[in-house]
Scaffold this motif. Sequence first.
Motif, PDB file in Angstrom:
ATOM      1  N   PRO A   1     -18.627   1.744  10.552  1.00 46.26           N
ATOM      2  CA  PRO A   1     -17.548   1.573  11.521  1.00 46.26           C
ATOM      3  C   PRO A   1     -18.078   0.982  12.818  1.00 46.26           C
ATOM      4  O   PRO A   1     -19.283   1.007  13.079  1.00 46.26           O
ATOM      5  N   GLU A   2     -17.177   0.457  13.635  1.00 45.12           N
ATOM      6  CA  GLU A   2     -17.563  -0.114  14.921  1.00 45.12           C
ATOM      7  C   GLU A   2     -18.174   0.945  15.820  1.00 45.12           C
ATOM      8  O   GLU A   2     -17.739   2.084  15.839  1.00 45.12           O
ATOM      9  N   GLY A   3     -19.165   0.545  16.586  1.00 47.64           N
ATOM     10  CA  GLY A   3     -19.757   1.437  17.570  1.00 47.64           C
ATOM     11  C   GLY A   3     -20.637   2.514  16.967  1.00 47.64           C
ATOM     12  O   GLY A   3     -20.714   2.686  15.761  1.00 47.64           O
ATOM     13  N   THR A   4     -21.311   3.203  17.831  1.00 43.93           N
ATOM     14  CA  THR A   4     -22.189   4.295  17.429  1.00 43.93           C
ATOM     15  C   THR A   4     -21.530   5.609  17.817  1.00 43.93           C
ATOM     16  O   THR A   4     -21.124   5.772  18.961  1.00 43.93           O
ATOM     17  N   PRO A   5     -21.421   6.536  16.896  1.00 46.81           N
ATOM     18  CA  PRO A   5     -20.798   7.814  17.248  1.00 46.81           C
ATOM     19  C   PRO A   5     -21.689   8.611  18.201  1.00 46.81           C
ATOM     20  O   PRO A   5     -22.909   8.537  18.126  1.00 46.81           O
ATOM     21  N   GLY A   6     -21.041   9.380  19.079  1.00 49.85           N
ATOM     22  CA  GLY A   6     -21.794  10.242  19.978  1.00 49.85           C
ATOM     23  C   GLY A   6     -22.362  11.441  19.253  1.00 49.85           C
ATOM     24  O   GLY A   6     -23.391  11.984  19.618  1.00 49.85           O
ATOM     25  N   ALA A   7     -21.668  11.861  18.186  1.00 54.48           N
ATOM     26  CA  ALA A   7     -22.124  12.977  17.365  1.00 54.48           C
ATOM     27  C   ALA A   7     -21.582  12.788  15.958  1.00 54.48           C
ATOM     28  O   ALA A   7     -20.548  12.160  15.760  1.00 54.48           O
ATOM     29  N   ARG A   8     -22.302  13.345  15.014  1.00 51.07           N
ATOM     30  CA  ARG A   8     -21.903  13.251  13.606  1.00 51.07           C
ATOM     31  C   ARG A   8     -22.113  14.614  12.966  1.00 51.07           C
ATOM     32  O   ARG A   8     -23.146  15.252  13.176  1.00 51.07           O
ATOM     33  N   VAL A   9     -21.133  15.059  12.191  1.00 51.44           N
ATOM     34  CA  VAL A   9     -21.224  16.343  11.504  1.00 51.44           C
ATOM     35  C   VAL A   9     -21.235  16.085  10.004  1.00 51.44           C
ATOM     36  O   VAL A   9     -20.411  15.329   9.501  1.00 51.44           O
TER      37      VAL A   9
ATOM     38  N   ARG B   1     -25.769  24.416   6.057  1.00 51.22           N
ATOM     39  CA  ARG B   1     -24.371  24.191   5.660  1.00 51.22           C
ATOM     40  C   ARG B   1     -23.689  23.162   6.545  1.00 51.22           C
ATOM     41  O   ARG B   1     -22.871  22.385   6.073  1.00 51.22           O
ATOM     42  N   VAL B   2     -24.008  23.178   7.829  1.00 55.48           N
ATOM     43  CA  VAL B   2     -23.414  22.263   8.802  1.00 55.48           C
ATOM     44  C   VAL B   2     -24.551  21.618   9.579  1.00 55.48           C
ATOM     45  O   VAL B   2     -25.351  22.300  10.213  1.00 55.48           O
ATOM     46  N   ARG B   3     -24.617  20.290   9.532  1.00 55.15           N
ATOM     47  CA  ARG B   3     -25.676  19.572  10.243  1.00 55.15           C
ATOM     48  C   ARG B   3     -25.045  18.673  11.296  1.00 55.15           C
ATOM     49  O   ARG B   3     -24.096  17.951  11.003  1.00 55.15           O
ATOM     50  N   ILE B   4     -25.573  18.719  12.505  1.00 56.19           N
ATOM     51  CA  ILE B   4     -25.091  17.881  13.594  1.00 56.19           C
ATOM     52  C   ILE B   4     -26.182  16.892  13.964  1.00 56.19           C
ATOM     53  O   ILE B   4     -27.321  17.277  14.196  1.00 56.19           O
ATOM     54  N   ASP B   5     -25.808  15.624  14.032  1.00 57.36           N
ATOM     55  CA  ASP B   5     -26.685  14.578  14.547  1.00 57.36           C
ATOM     56  C   ASP B   5     -26.021  14.048  15.817  1.00 57.36           C
ATOM     57  O   ASP B   5     -24.817  13.817  15.841  1.00 57.36           O
ATOM     58  N   GLY B   6     -26.800  13.863  16.866  1.00 57.16           N
ATOM     59  CA  GLY B   6     -26.241  13.359  18.110  1.00 57.16           C
ATOM     60  C   GLY B   6     -26.046  14.478  19.121  1.00 57.16           C
ATOM     61  O   GLY B   6     -26.759  15.477  19.104  1.00 57.16           O
ATOM     62  N   ASP B   7     -25.037  14.305  19.981  1.00 55.61           N
ATOM     63  CA  ASP B   7     -24.805  15.206  21.106  1.00 55.61           C
ATOM     64  C   ASP B   7     -23.903  16.367  20.698  1.00 55.61           C
ATOM     65  O   ASP B   7     -22.694  16.203  20.562  1.00 55.61           O
ATOM     66  N   PRO B   8     -24.449  17.576  20.523  1.00 57.26           N
ATOM     67  CA  PRO B   8     -23.621  18.710  20.122  1.00 57.26           C
ATOM     68  C   PRO B   8     -22.598  19.115  21.185  1.00 57.26           C
ATOM     69  O   PRO B   8     -21.600  19.754  20.877  1.00 57.26           O
ATOM     70  N   ALA B   9     -22.807  18.715  22.446  1.00 55.47           N
ATOM     71  CA  ALA B   9     -21.848  19.037  23.504  1.00 55.47           C
ATOM     72  C   ALA B   9     -20.490  18.379  23.240  1.00 55.47           C
ATOM     73  O   ALA B   9     -19.449  18.921  23.602  1.00 55.47           O
TER      74      ALA B   9
END
Length: 75
Positions: free
Chosen positions: A26-34, A55-63
Amino acid sequence: MTVVWRARGCKKGAPVGGLPATGQAPEGTPGARVSATAGELVLYLYDRIPADGDRVRIDGDPALLDQLRAWDPQE
């Protein structure tokens, strides 16, 4: 099967839309990914399970996800 959804934060909330399964990014870079199963994602969003990496992985800014989880659509 992997399904990709994008939520964009704005003053009115976080509209969500599915992305086409074309294999294109998709366009752009996500600020966070779950990354999680649908059930585990719901449990995480309702603060029933932590983002523990298993079970749940976050990449990027968790805030950013904290803001989504704290958002009250009634306000």
